[in-house]
Design a protein around this motif. Structure first.
Motif, PDB file in Angstrom:
ATOM      1  N   ILE A   1     -42.730 -31.414   7.708  1.00  0.00           N
ATOM      2  CA  ILE A   1     -43.427 -30.467   6.833  1.00  0.00           C
ATOM      3  C   ILE A   1     -44.138 -29.376   7.634  1.00  0.00           C
ATOM      4  O   ILE A   1     -44.326 -28.270   7.139  1.00  0.00           O
ATOM      5  N   GLU A   2     -44.508 -29.666   8.885  1.00  0.00           N
ATOM      6  CA  GLU A   2     -45.186 -28.656   9.700  1.00  0.00           C
ATOM      7  C   GLU A   2     -44.197 -27.712  10.375  1.00  0.00           C
ATOM      8  O   GLU A   2     -44.527 -26.550  10.625  1.00  0.00           O
ATOM      9  N   ASP A   3     -42.984 -28.205  10.680  1.00  0.00           N
ATOM     10  CA  ASP A   3     -42.006 -27.386  11.389  1.00  0.00           C
ATOM     11  C   ASP A   3     -40.949 -26.815  10.444  1.00  0.00           C
ATOM     12  O   ASP A   3     -40.328 -25.792  10.750  1.00  0.00           O
ATOM     13  N   GLY A   4     -40.716 -27.491   9.313  1.00  0.00           N
ATOM     14  CA  GLY A   4     -39.742 -27.000   8.342  1.00  0.00           C
ATOM     15  C   GLY A   4     -38.302 -27.311   8.673  1.00  0.00           C
ATOM     16  O   GLY A   4     -37.383 -26.700   8.116  1.00  0.00           O
ATOM     17  N   ASN A   5     -38.079 -28.276   9.587  1.00  0.00           N
ATOM     18  CA  ASN A   5     -36.708 -28.664   9.969  1.00  0.00           C
ATOM     19  C   ASN A   5     -36.413 -30.086   9.551  1.00  0.00           C
ATOM     20  O   ASN A   5     -37.263 -30.984   9.674  1.00  0.00           O
ATOM     21  N   PHE A   6     -35.190 -30.314   9.084  1.00  0.00           N
ATOM     22  CA  PHE A   6     -34.760 -31.661   8.698  1.00  0.00           C
ATOM     23  C   PHE A   6     -34.085 -32.321   9.879  1.00  0.00           C
ATOM     24  O   PHE A   6     -33.093 -31.816  10.400  1.00  0.00           O
ATOM     25  N   PRO A   7     -34.594 -33.469  10.350  1.00  0.00           N
ATOM     26  CA  PRO A   7     -34.048 -34.101  11.561  1.00  0.00           C
ATOM     27  C   PRO A   7     -32.650 -34.694  11.349  1.00  0.00           C
ATOM     28  O   PRO A   7     -32.342 -35.203  10.275  1.00  0.00           O
TER      29      PRO A   7
END
Length: 372
Positions: free
Chosen positions: A363-369
């Motif tokens: 949620i802080e970086d906006g990337n889905f791992p």
């Protein structure tokens, strides 16, 4: 001087502070927005959208007498300018501003950040409570819990612990010690959400994790349900949070499977609504079938019950299981998968001591791992 014995004043206009003032204000601005061509988003009376030729032009949200909006030049000309001419707007900010205690800012790449870091830093440390009475300690705990729970808008990792401050089963001193520990966590620099550009409607999917803890509240009599709902783009790999929740299950749960099933039911119901709303925002049309939804649970027995044709032995769960199967049959949800507990994003919403680094990074970086 307005107070006179035996006199009741009949008002020509609503007065600030009266019980019905807020509703009357909402009715007035609602009427104006509808006259200008906006539509109310299904399921959210405080969100208005403006579309033209099936394409979204702008969105507007209302919280009491505060308004936040985003849109095209056409939205600005056709909606915002007439609105500001009709109402007396005291203050207007753009690109970087504070809304309801949250700092909202837009970067040059058009990503939007919502931050509560300044609010978290402003929370005062707990004063010495050694000489306070039990009533004063309870009041202090309620104050701390209220301040910390407001951070739940951007901090899912503190939701369960903050709620735990007011639960029975511990002395006031024990709970205040937990509060001191929690405040250190609150001020660790987290508390920010990044919303990146996600892409086309056809690329979007709601990614849902649900979890439960069986009878972990009120001396083993009440279970906890939690869920996380993320909006992800299949093409870009970007994601943003839509909702998370951590609440006691109001129904009696007779097994771990029962608690997990009710948690999944709540998550699925909310996800179906959000999926319809997202599609409505993009197309300007109400729909019964929204964007794709994938649900995930770490309960093997629940997952097996959902993919099996065998009858559920616990009769109170029959309607619930078939309700979830019905959502699958009607494509409201396209799949329900099992995940192991270490990849369960909602695990920390139902119990204490869980590492929620993965969810906080998302949620802080906006990337889905890729690991999920």
């Amino acid at each position: 001087e307005l107070k006179k014995e035996g006199v009741i004043w009949r008002l020509k206009k609503p007065v600030y502070g009266l019980a019905d003032s807020g509703r009357l204000w909402y009715q007035k601005i609602r009427k104006k927005l509808l006259e200008l061509g906006c539509k109310i988003l299904t399921g959210d009376e405080a969100c208005f959208l403006y579309s033209k030729n099936g394409k979204l032009q702008g969105l507007l949200g209302i919280h009491v007498d505060d308004i936040v909006y985003a849109g095209t030049d056409e939205f600005e000309n056709n909606i915002i300018q007439p609105l500001t001419q009709f109402f007396n707007i005291s203050k207007s900010d753009a690109d970087s501003f504070v809304f309801c205690g949250m700092k909202i800012s837009q970067a040059s790449d058009r990503s939007i950040t919502v931050s509560q870091r300044e609010y978290a830093a402003s929370i005062e440390d707990i004063p010495d409570y050694s000489d306070k009475s039990e009533a004063e300690k309870t009041t202090l705990l309620k104050s701390i819990a209220g301040q910390v729970l407001y951070l739940a808008w951007t901090r899912p990792d503190i939701v369960f612990d903050a709620s735990d401050l007011l639960r029975v089963g511990r002395t006031s001193d024990e709970r205040l010690k937990l509060a001191e520990k929690l405040l250190k966590k609150v001020k660790d620099g987290s508390g920010e959400i990044k919303f990146k550009k996600l892409g086309n409607l056809s690329d979007l999917e709601l990614y849902v994790h649900s979890d439960a803890s069986y009878n972990n509240l009120k001396n083993g009599k009440v279970s906890t349900a939690g869920y996380v709902i993320l909006l992800k783009s299949r093409s870009t790999g970007n994601c943003c949070p839509i909702s998370w929740s951590s609440k006691p299950i109001v129904r009696v749960t007779r097994s771990t499977m029962s608690a997990e099933a009710r948690a999944l039911e709540a998550a699925a119901d909310h996800a179906v609504l959000y999926a319809r709303q997202i599609k409505e925002i993009y197309t300007g049309k109400r729909t019964n079938l929204g964007i794709a939804i994938s649900c995930h649970t770490d309960s093997k027995v629940l997952h097996d019950a959902l993919v099996s044709t065998r009858q559920v032995e616990e009769k109170s769960l029959v309607h619930l299981i078939y309700g979830l199967k019905d959502k699958l049959d009607h494509r409201e949800i396209y799949k329900i998968d099992w995940v192991n507990t270490k990849n369960q994003l909602a695990d920390g919403l139902t119990k204490t001591g869980v590492d929620m680094t993965k969810l906080m990074y998302m949620i802080e970086d906006g990337n889905f791992p890729n690991s999920l």
